[in-house]
Design a protein around this motif. Structure first.
Motif, PDB file in Angstrom:
ATOM      1  N   MET A   1       0.841  -1.200   0.000  1.00 17.37           N
ATOM      2  CA  MET A   1       0.000   0.000   0.000  1.00 17.37           C
ATOM      3  C   MET A   1       0.873   1.246   0.000  1.00 17.37           C
ATOM      4  SD  MET A   1      -2.598   1.418   2.954  1.00 17.37           S
ATOM      5  CE  MET A   1      -3.769   0.075   2.817  1.00 17.37           C
ATOM      6  N   LEU A   2       0.445   2.233  -0.765  1.00 14.95           N
ATOM      7  CA  LEU A   2       1.102   3.532  -0.786  1.00 14.95           C
ATOM      8  C   LEU A   2       0.149   4.563  -0.188  1.00 14.95           C
ATOM      9  CD1 LEU A   2       3.060   5.808  -1.756  1.00 14.95           C
ATOM     10  CD2 LEU A   2       1.881   5.704  -3.958  1.00 14.95           C
ATOM     11  N   GLN A   3       0.653   5.323   0.783  1.00 20.96           N
ATOM     12  CA  GLN A   3      -0.142   6.404   1.370  1.00 20.96           C
ATOM     13  C   GLN A   3       0.664   7.699   1.374  1.00 20.96           C
ATOM     14  OE1 GLN A   3      -1.427   5.031   5.305  1.00 20.96           O
ATOM     15  NE2 GLN A   3      -3.520   4.956   4.534  1.00 20.96           N
ATOM     16  N   ILE A   4      -0.027   8.780   1.043  1.00 20.83           N
ATOM     17  CA  ILE A   4       0.533  10.127   1.164  1.00 20.83           C
ATOM     18  C   ILE A   4      -0.364  10.902   2.115  1.00 20.83           C
ATOM     19  CG2 ILE A   4       1.128  12.253  -0.057  1.00 20.83           C
ATOM     20  CD1 ILE A   4       1.427  10.596  -2.596  1.00 20.83           C
ATOM     21  N   GLN A   5       0.244  11.524   3.106  1.00 19.05           N
ATOM     22  CA  GLN A   5      -0.533  12.221   4.136  1.00 19.05           C
ATOM     23  C   GLN A   5      -0.063  13.669   4.261  1.00 19.05           C
ATOM     24  OE1 GLN A   5       0.153   9.830   7.622  1.00 19.05           O
ATOM     25  NE2 GLN A   5      -1.050   8.094   6.860  1.00 19.05           N
ATOM     26  N   HIS A   6      -1.009  14.599   4.105  1.00 16.64           N
ATOM     27  CA  HIS A   6      -0.781  16.038   4.357  1.00 16.64           C
ATOM     28  C   HIS A   6       0.475  16.551   3.648  1.00 16.64           C
ATOM     29  CE1 HIS A   6      -3.955  15.729   7.307  1.00 16.64           C
ATOM     30  NE2 HIS A   6      -3.288  14.799   7.962  1.00 16.64           N
ATOM     31  N   LEU A   7       0.570  16.273   2.355  1.00 15.75           N
ATOM     32  CA  LEU A   7       1.760  16.667   1.606  1.00 15.75           C
ATOM     33  C   LEU A   7       1.590  18.069   1.018  1.00 15.75           C
ATOM     34  CD1 LEU A   7       4.512  16.105   0.276  1.00 15.75           C
ATOM     35  CD2 LEU A   7       3.270  15.026  -1.629  1.00 15.75           C
ATOM     36  N   THR A   8       2.556  18.936   1.302  1.00 16.64           N
ATOM     37  CA  THR A   8       2.631  20.258   0.684  1.00 16.64           C
ATOM     38  C   THR A   8       4.017  20.402   0.062  1.00 16.64           C
ATOM     39  OG1 THR A   8       1.048  21.268   2.217  1.00 16.64           O
ATOM     40  CG2 THR A   8       2.570  22.753   1.078  1.00 16.64           C
ATOM     41  N   ILE A   9       4.057  20.788  -1.193  1.00 19.96           N
ATOM     42  CA  ILE A   9       5.323  20.982  -1.908  1.00 19.96           C
ATOM     43  C   ILE A   9       5.364  22.409  -2.440  1.00 19.96           C
ATOM     44  CG2 ILE A   9       6.788  20.262  -3.830  1.00 19.96           C
ATOM     45  CD1 ILE A   9       5.646  17.496  -3.645  1.00 19.96           C
ATOM     46  N   ARG A  10       6.466  23.105  -2.141  1.00 20.95           N
ATOM     47  CA  ARG A  10       6.660  24.479  -2.619  1.00 20.95           C
ATOM     48  C   ARG A  10       7.945  24.557  -3.439  1.00 20.95           C
ATOM     49  NH1 ARG A  10       5.411  25.032   2.723  1.00 20.95           N
ATOM     50  NH2 ARG A  10       3.443  26.080   3.231  1.00 20.95           N
ATOM     51  N   HIS A  11       7.878  25.365  -4.468  1.00 25.65           N
ATOM     52  CA  HIS A  11       9.074  25.648  -5.248  1.00 25.65           C
ATOM     53  C   HIS A  11       9.927  26.642  -4.471  1.00 25.65           C
ATOM     54  CE1 HIS A  11      11.625  26.385  -8.692  1.00 25.65           C
ATOM     55  NE2 HIS A  11      10.982  25.455  -9.361  1.00 25.65           N
ATOM     56  N   LYS A  12      11.206  26.362  -4.322  1.00 20.24           N
ATOM     57  CA  LYS A  12      12.063  27.211  -3.490  1.00 20.24           C
ATOM     58  C   LYS A  12      12.292  28.595  -4.093  1.00 20.24           C
ATOM     59  CE  LYS A  12      14.791  23.778  -0.940  1.00 20.24           C
ATOM     60  NZ  LYS A  12      16.141  23.209  -0.725  1.00 20.24           N
ATOM     61  N   LYS A  13      12.449  28.669  -5.407  1.00 21.54           N
ATOM     62  CA  LYS A  13      12.844  29.940  -6.010  1.00 21.54           C
ATOM     63  C   LYS A  13      11.746  30.988  -5.929  1.00 21.54           C
ATOM     64  CE  LYS A  13      14.923  31.899 -10.194  1.00 21.54           C
ATOM     65  NZ  LYS A  13      16.093  32.459  -9.517  1.00 21.54           N
ATOM     66  N   ASP A  14      10.501  30.602  -6.265  1.00 24.38           N
ATOM     67  CA  ASP A  14       9.424  31.594  -6.270  1.00 24.38           C
ATOM     68  C   ASP A  14       8.341  31.313  -5.224  1.00 24.38           C
ATOM     69  OD1 ASP A  14       7.961  29.471  -7.380  1.00 24.38           O
ATOM     70  OD2 ASP A  14       8.379  30.125  -9.418  1.00 24.38           O
TER      71      ASP A  14
ATOM     72  N   TYR B   1      15.553  22.086  -5.501  1.00 24.43           N
ATOM     73  CA  TYR B   1      14.660  23.101  -6.065  1.00 24.43           C
ATOM     74  C   TYR B   1      13.293  23.199  -5.387  1.00 24.43           C
ATOM     75  CZ  TYR B   1      12.287  19.242  -8.483  1.00 24.43           C
ATOM     76  OH  TYR B   1      11.598  18.099  -8.769  1.00 24.43           O
ATOM     77  N   ALA B   2      12.960  22.266  -4.498  1.00 27.96           N
ATOM     78  CA  ALA B   2      11.640  22.298  -3.856  1.00 27.96           C
ATOM     79  C   ALA B   2      11.755  21.803  -2.428  1.00 27.96           C
ATOM     80  CB  ALA B   2      10.640  21.446  -4.636  1.00 27.96           C
ATOM     81  N   GLU B   3      10.788  22.219  -1.593  1.00 24.38           N
ATOM     82  CA  GLU B   3      10.722  21.744  -0.219  1.00 24.38           C
ATOM     83  C   GLU B   3       9.374  21.095   0.012  1.00 24.38           C
ATOM     84  OE1 GLU B   3      11.522  25.241   2.000  1.00 24.38           O
ATOM     85  OE2 GLU B   3       9.564  26.159   1.629  1.00 24.38           O
ATOM     86  N   ALA B   4       9.369  20.032   0.811  1.00 24.48           N
ATOM     87  CA  ALA B   4       8.147  19.266   1.020  1.00 24.48           C
ATOM     88  C   ALA B   4       7.898  19.047   2.505  1.00 24.48           C
ATOM     89  CB  ALA B   4       8.244  17.919   0.303  1.00 24.48           C
ATOM     90  N   GLU B   5       6.619  19.085   2.869  1.00 21.78           N
ATOM     91  CA  GLU B   5       6.173  18.749   4.219  1.00 21.78           C
ATOM     92  C   GLU B   5       5.078  17.702   4.078  1.00 21.78           C
ATOM     93  OE1 GLU B   5       4.670  22.372   5.718  1.00 21.78           O
ATOM     94  OE2 GLU B   5       6.564  23.470   5.526  1.00 21.78           O
ATOM     95  N   GLY B   6       5.180  16.631   4.819  1.00 25.59           N
ATOM     96  CA  GLY B   6       4.182  15.579   4.728  1.00 25.59           C
ATOM     97  C   GLY B   6       4.830  14.219   4.898  1.00 25.59           C
TER      98      GLY B   6
END
Length: 518
Positions: free
Chosen positions: A1-14, A58-63
């Protein structure tokens, strides 16, 4: 099983948000397709699932990601540079299961992909293979590892027709969990049973993710119906609100007129009118609250605007190319690819070149390019399969389109990039950080200003989304000059090409209409 929980991804540059509080659960048997426009974060999501540290530059992720007992197989959209410098044998040696399988089993798996079993032991560099052969080699190594979760980023890119059909059948039979990115609408229709649609709305200031358990065709129909229904309700509510506001305006004007004309000797009447005005104000506030709850007009991403400018039509009698090539060799001259190649192109014909991976199509296109350099009245522009041949990795899209740096040229470049849905921030990203689809759009834009009357295109629609693809196909079909293109895109071959040839060891064979599907 694959689960993703409360994932937020932002581009670092902008600091643009690609995903916000995203959740997903996939079980064995789920074949989920990630769809969306170029630059919306599809490849970034797959990279994060495969190895979160891959997106750190290039990006940061929380989740959180939860991979319960899964063996992950990841196919990137482009071959990593360190692997391109390895020999094919070194590439396979890095997979432990390569040493556990019997020669018979290794040969069987290679044959499934139309590869010679000797491929495992070759000393050629992996980067020297054709685009389709690279994909095949990567898929072969993935399958040797016996994964239970496949993460595939554009697995159909550059694959020949036979391998595409094998891939479709294989993925349909796949019993594990599948999450894949693809812009091949036929592959999406035949394989996906769950759709994850990533969108960037309001000029990429707002993100939205839609997940539904249905096939691609059903999703497209459902989405159109939903948007039509929402638009119909929104328009109806807007008409009702306009009527309410007009009625309220008339009442308010009447009360204000009465207040202005009432005699000071009638305090009771003045009191009643003021009371009525308070009731009108209360009704106005109620309408404002209702407006906040009113159905909004549906939002959707718009297609790009792209067309050729000031290209004079090529006369129907103009001889564009008359090629006679006794032998087609590999670039290093070590191997014969085909012989007795003859091709005559006259007027604004649209020629499609197809054939198995490794047959020499890109090599043939290079020979055609060389032959056209000396042709009077011909100005040819070349679009390579690998965008890095033309796009400097560290330059921005604006710098690529306006190399002089002059103000008027830079402003024109920004306007054109805006027509391709680049945000002001993306215009300042280095090419290296653009998605594959964005790089393709950038090269196509450059092509429209080349002034060429003959186009040489190597996989021109690779990595283009289902929203961008039709625009590009329509643009190329309407091109007033000649086109010679290598493609395995079934819709491109059907909608753009007037003639489709298959490259075989004995030369070029003109395909009948019913076989012109790569």
């Amino acid at each position: 099983m694959l689960q993703i929980q409360h994932l937020t991804i932002r581009h670092k540059k902008d600091l643009r948000v690609l995903l916000e509080d995203f959740a997903l659960t996939l079980n064995p048997g789920d074949k989920a397709a990630l769809i969306g426009e170029e630059g919306n974060g599809k490849s970034t999501l797959l990279q994060w699932l495969a190895a979160p540290e891959c997106i750190a530059p290039y990006a940061e992720a929380e989740g959180q990601r939860v991979l319960t007992g899964e063996r992950v197989g990841y196919l990137p959209q482009s071959l990593p540079q360190d692997q391109a410098q390895q020999t094919i044998y070194e590439f396979f040696c890095q997979e432990p299961m390569f040493w556990d399988d019997s020669p018979k089993e290794l040969a069987r798996q290679a044959a499934q992909l139309g590869l010679d079993p000797a491929i495992y032991y070759e000393t050629r560099l992996l980067g020297s293979l054709s685009g389709g052969e690279k994909i095949k080699a990567q898929l072969l190594r993935l399958l040797l590892a016996q994964p239970t979760l496949l993460l595939l980023d554009e697995p159909s890119n550059d694959l020949d027709g036979e391998t595409l059909r094998w891939l479709e059948e294989f993925l349909c039979r796949w019993e594990g969990t599948l999450l894949f990115v693809s812009h091949d609408e036929t592959l999406l229709e035949r394989v996906a049973n769950k759709i994850i649609h990533l969108e960037q709305l309001r000029r990429k200031t707002s993100c939205q993710a839609t997940t539904l358990a249905m096939g691609y065709g059903d999703y497209c129909a459902w989405r159109e119906a939903q948007q039509e229904r929402q638009g119909r309700i929104a328009r109806s509510e807007q008409r009702a609100a306009a009527q309410q506001e007009e009625k309220l305006r008339r009442i308010q004007q009447k009360v204000e007129h009465q207040l202005g004309s009432i005699s000071r000797q009638d305090p009771h009447g003045g009191y009643l009118l003021k009371k009525k005005m308070r009731a009108v104000k209360a009704l106005e506030h109620r309408y404002e609250r209702e407006q906040a709850r009113r159905t909004s007009m549906p939002e959707r991403e718009e297609a790009i605007q792209l067309f050729f400018r000031d290209v004079p039509p090529l006369p129907a009698g103009k001889l564009v190319l008359e090629l006679e090539l006794p032998r087609l060799m590999t670039p290093d001259g070590s191997r014969l690819l085909a012989q007795d190649i003859r091709l005559r192109v006259q007027g604004p014909r649209k020629i499609g070149l197809t054939g198995r991976n490794g047959a020499g199509k890109s090599t043939l296109l290079a020979c055609i390019r060389q032959a056209l350099e000396q042709r009077p009245g011909i100005r040819a522009a070349y679009l390579p399969q690998d965008s890095s041949e033309l796009l400097p990795a560290e330059k921005t899209p604006v710098e690529f389109l306006a190399p002089s740096g002059r103000k008027e040229e830079t402003e024109a470049a920004r306007t054109l990039l805006g027509c391709l849905k680049f945000t002001p921030e993306e215009m300042e990203h280095p090419v290296l950080r653009l998605s594959g689809g964005q790089r393709s759009k950038l090269l196509l834009l450059w092509l429209t200003y080349s002034g060429a009357n003959v186009l040489l295109l190597d996989e021109p629609t690779r990595s283009l989304s289902p929203l961008t693809g039709p625009v590009v196909r329509e643009m190329l079909a309407a091109f007033p000059g000649a086109i010679l293109s290598v493609s395995h895109d079934r819709r491109y071959l059907a909608q753009v090409c007037t003639d489709v040839y298959r490259l075989e060891p004995q030369g070029l064979r003109l395909l009948p209409p019913e076989q012109q599907q790569g």
